[in-house]
Each structure stands twice: as structure tokens, then as C-alpha cells.
Scaffold this active site. Sequence first.
Site, PDB file in Angstrom:
ATOM      1  N   GLU A 287       0.834  -1.208   0.000  1.00  0.00           N
ATOM      2  CA  GLU A 287       0.000   0.000   0.000  1.00  0.00           C
ATOM      3  C   GLU A 287       0.868   1.257   0.000  1.00  0.00           C
ATOM      4  OE1 GLU A 287      -1.962  -0.610   3.676  1.00  0.00           O
ATOM      5  OE2 GLU A 287      -2.960  -2.441   3.026  1.00  0.00           O
ATOM      6  N   PRO A 288       1.733   1.433  -0.977  1.00  0.00           N
ATOM      7  CA  PRO A 288       2.589   2.616  -0.970  1.00  0.00           C
ATOM      8  C   PRO A 288       1.823   3.850  -1.433  1.00  0.00           C
ATOM      9  CG  PRO A 288       2.976   1.354  -2.957  1.00  0.00           C
ATOM     10  CD  PRO A 288       1.943   0.600  -2.165  1.00  0.00           C
ATOM     11  N   GLY A 289       2.025   4.956  -0.758  1.00  0.00           N
ATOM     12  CA  GLY A 289       1.445   6.222  -1.197  1.00  0.00           C
ATOM     13  C   GLY A 289       2.561   7.178  -1.554  1.00  0.00           C
ATOM     14  N   CYS A 356      -3.049  33.848   9.389  1.00  0.00           N
ATOM     15  CA  CYS A 356      -2.807  34.545  10.659  1.00  0.00           C
ATOM     16  C   CYS A 356      -2.451  33.586  11.782  1.00  0.00           C
ATOM     17  CB  CYS A 356      -4.042  35.360  11.016  1.00  0.00           C
ATOM     18  SG  CYS A 356      -4.483  36.426   9.649  1.00  0.00           S
ATOM     19  N   TYR A 385       0.449  13.917   0.283  1.00  0.00           N
ATOM     20  CA  TYR A 385      -0.084  14.583   1.472  1.00  0.00           C
ATOM     21  C   TYR A 385       0.053  16.099   1.355  1.00  0.00           C
ATOM     22  CZ  TYR A 385       0.330   9.745   2.884  1.00  0.00           C
ATOM     23  OH  TYR A 385       0.233   8.379   2.921  1.00  0.00           O
TER      24      TYR A 385
HETATM   25  N1  LLP Z   1      -1.491   1.915   4.481  1.00  0.00           N
HETATM   26  C1  LLP Z   1      -2.028   2.419   5.612  1.00  0.00           C
HETATM   27  C2  LLP Z   1      -2.872   1.550   6.431  1.00  0.00           C
HETATM   28  C3  LLP Z   1      -1.772   3.744   5.994  1.00  0.00           C
HETATM   29  O1  LLP Z   1      -2.293   4.215   7.111  1.00  0.00           O
HETATM   30  C4  LLP Z   1      -0.949   4.563   5.183  1.00  0.00           C
HETATM   31  C5  LLP Z   1      -0.674   5.951   5.538  1.00  0.00           C
HETATM   32  C6  LLP Z   1      -0.426   4.011   4.008  1.00  0.00           C
HETATM   33  C7  LLP Z   1      -0.713   2.683   3.693  1.00  0.00           C
HETATM   34  C8  LLP Z   1       0.442   4.778   3.074  1.00  0.00           C
HETATM   35  O2  LLP Z   1       1.636   5.216   3.672  1.00  0.00           O
HETATM   36  P1  LLP Z   1       2.803   5.814   2.755  1.00  0.00           P
HETATM   37  O3  LLP Z   1       3.252   4.730   1.817  1.00  0.00           O
HETATM   38  O4  LLP Z   1       2.263   6.986   2.001  1.00  0.00           O
HETATM   39  O5  LLP Z   1       3.832   6.210   3.715  1.00  0.00           O
HETATM   40  N2  LLP Z   1      -0.004  12.965   6.251  1.00  0.00           N
HETATM   41  C9  LLP Z   1       1.237  12.345   6.667  1.00  0.00           C
HETATM   42  C10 LLP Z   1       1.275  10.870   6.327  1.00  0.00           C
HETATM   43  C11 LLP Z   1       0.105  10.083   6.876  1.00  0.00           C
HETATM   44  C12 LLP Z   1       0.146   8.622   6.518  1.00  0.00           C
HETATM   45  C13 LLP Z   1      -1.108   7.943   6.882  1.00  0.00           C
HETATM   46  N3  LLP Z   1      -1.178   6.565   6.538  1.00  0.00           N
HETATM   47  C14 LLP Z   1       2.395  13.108   6.042  1.00  0.00           C
HETATM   48  O6  LLP Z   1       2.174  14.121   5.385  1.00  0.00           O
HETATM   49  O7  LLP Z   1       3.556  12.751   6.250  1.00  0.00           O
END
Ligand code: LLP
Length: 432
Positions: A287-289, A356, A385
Site C-alpha cells: 500500500e505505498p502512497g 494569521c 499529502y
Molecule cells: N497503508 C495504511 C494503512 C496507511 O495508514 C498509510 C498511511 C499508508 C498505507 C500509506 O503510507 P505511505 O506509503 O504513504 O507512507 N499525512 C502524513 C502521512 C500520513 C500517513 C497515513 N497513513 C504526512 O504528510 O507525512
Amino acid sequence: MHDFRYVGKKLFCEGVAVETLAKKFGTPLYIYSQRTLTDHFQKLDRALAPLDHLVCFAMKSNSNLSVLRTIANLGGSFDVVSAGELQRVIAAGGDPRKCVFAGVAKTEAEIEFALRKGIYSFNAESEPELQRINKIAARLKKFAPVAVRVNPGVDAYTHAKITTGTYENKFGIAFEKIEGVYARASKLKNLRLRGLQMHIGSQVTKTSPFEEAVKKVSPLVRQLAEKFELEFFSIGGGLGIVYEPALASGSNSWWKSAAAKNILTPQKYADRLVPLLKPLGLKILLEPGRFISGNAGILVTRVEFVKRTGKKNFVIVDAAMNDLIRPAFYDAYHEIVPLTKKAGAMIASDVVGGICESGDYFAKDRPLPKVGEGDLLALMSAGAYGSVQSSNYNARPLAAEILVNGKKYAVARERQPVKEIWRGEKIVAWLK
Ligand code: LLP
């Protein structure tokens, strides 16, 4: 690797000068590189080729319809966390039957919607949730595919607000309790136990926490898979990216030297994890974002004023924390570069927005070239994000988004018209 680089003195996204886009579409402006999105997706996908696997893009990181379509066209699917996200997948032409649905607070309406759309699996985070899913499935005369999220109790060594795999967090069910949960869930008649899921945190920059978690959970996966005929194991997302130096990390030569250094690459990730995962004989989900979208986007902003206070050099820009909240919220670092390269001495500057609040800053005491009103700057690595966490605070419209592909570019989201901000609001009758 990414596709933002200087050509001569001008910053380009693929084959397009970023300045051209800023002048044409205004600022603040998000710009995404399709080639970078594609390259990152494929790098990970190919590194995992030895496994039967599915890359589910964590669309919470960037849910623009054109970004989603790019991923869907590459054969990717999605990790969704709300019915709204699932509707976005459908609007973008993605396949709900390949999606997983995560989150600790799924409502009855959301579960019903996902079931009707044929979701691949719910990633359930508690026993009450399993009971709720079972109840709704029974009502709809369906079998609900579920995986339980195991909290492996492993520290990901990342920012406290984005670490998820320790028992201090609200996520998943403790490792020690999982066996009992599966035994009880197997008795719920309308559930189909399809897999096991975990996610240790985000912006994890070393392979060791992933390895530790996989090693710890693998025996459990093996045992559950045998007993309940599980089909998949999801190892979550969390692969970190390079924020500093963001621009230099677009070049081939930088990556060649990075490969030797302690920097997480898809190949290193795969080299460590494939040997651990392959013997399980299961389908592996990821699940990469951020890894896919993070370095694929920038936020372009215009300098409104430069204000010297004696103590500080404030560069006041037209983007603000409502457009990109990461520095204010997580003390996150985003590299800031001018769209036109400048010679001369660097000046320690605070780059701030117009909201502000003192927390509305993008950088503090950051060495920057001398800039003045009208100069354009890029906040790098803002593809994940960024826009998804933006808001209308201070009645500021959401920024426009552009997708670039080679020399082509198009609006992927129009700048929000100001009146849209209060569409839906009313002056109640007795006030009139
Ligand atoms: N799977 C689950 C269950 C998650 O909770 C998340 C992210 C991902 C996958 C994806 O994670 P990634 O591969 O993108 O690291 N807003 C924060 C990051 C919050 C991440 C939340 N969960 C930021 O700007 O750093």
C-alpha cells in the site's frame, strides 16, 4: 528519481518550463509529473516481480482523478479509507474489485457501499468492526472478504504523528491477540477470511523496520493461512522518500551514489523482503502512497513581499499552510528552489504564508538566494499529502493542479472559485 530539473537557468517538469505553467494558471499551483508517477510505480512493481503481488496505491497521499487514472492505467489498484475515496476510484475509472478498504471507523453506510461495489478486502481494525461487517453482509446476503490488521508492535522510527505499528497507536489488533480474533471471526457466517494486513508507519527510511515486522508476523501468517485458507498478506505502505536534497535526487548520478549509501530504494526493499515473503506462497499486497506520489509533485508559489525585521528575513509567499500543511503539522522539510536559478549569496530566510498563525511557515532560517516580489519558488516533494490535506482556512480557495506528460500539460483540477467555498452554507431564516 523524478523529472524536475534545471535546464539552463529554468526549472522544468519533464519537457515543460514550470514558469510557463505558473504564468498561465497562476499560483499557488500544484504540478505533477506523469513520468515520475509511472517510473516510481513501475520501479516498485518490477522489484517485486518475483512475488505474486498487487500494488494498491494509498490514494490518501494524492487522490486527484488524473493521478488515479495514471495508476489504474499501469495496472495498479488502490488502498482506500472512505466511501468517498472509493467513489473517487470509480470516477477515475479504477476497479473497486481490486481495492482494499482500511480505516478504524468505517460506518455502516460505507461498509454497505463497499460490499455492493465488490471490494477485494476490508482491512478490519477491531472485533466490533468485524461484527459490523458480518451483520451488513448478512443483511445484503453477501460474503464479505476481510483481512484483520495486525499491529506488530514494531517501531518504525518515524515522526510520532505517522507511526502506526506500536501499541501506543489506535491501529490494528495486537499481535498476541490475532489468533483468537481469527478463531472467533471464522464463526461469523457472512465473513470470508481472505488475508492478513499490517502497516508500521509512514516515511520509513530504512529497510530494517519492514524486515523486523515481516519476520515477526510471518509465522503467524503461515499458521493462519493454513487454517483459514487465506489468499493474501498485505505488508502495508510506508516506504520513505528523499526530501533533502529533493532536487538533486532527480539525477541519475545522485541515485548511483545513493544506491551505495543508506538510502531506501525499491530494489533494496525487494532484496530484503522478497526472500522472506516468497516462501509464504501467498499473494502479497503493498500500500505505498508517498513513494509513488511524493517526489512526483511540487507546489509553486509567488513571493508577495520580503520583510526584514532586524532579526529575520521573511519571504512571504502566496501559498500557505492551508495549501501544504506538512511543515506546520509535522515539522516536515520541503526543499525550496527558485524557478529561475539565481547567483549570489544565500540569505537565511523564513518562508511563510499569509495565514494569521505563527505556525504558517514552510521553512525557517533556510539559506535561499535573494528573492523579491513576483519571484516564483517551488516547494519540492509536495506530491504526497500536499493537496489532499489542503483546506479552505482563511477562505482561501484550493489551488489548481496540473498534470505534465513530456511536453504536454493539462489542468487536472481547476482552481476553486471563491464562491464554491461557501456553497452549501446558508443564512438561516430567522437571521434574515
Ligand atoms: N497503508 C495504511 C494503512 C496507511 O495508514 C498509510 C498511511 C499508508 C498505507 C500509506 O503510507 P505511505 O506509503 O504513504 O507512507 N499525512 C502524513 C502521512 C500520513 C500517513 C497515513 N497513513 C504526512 O504528510 O507525512
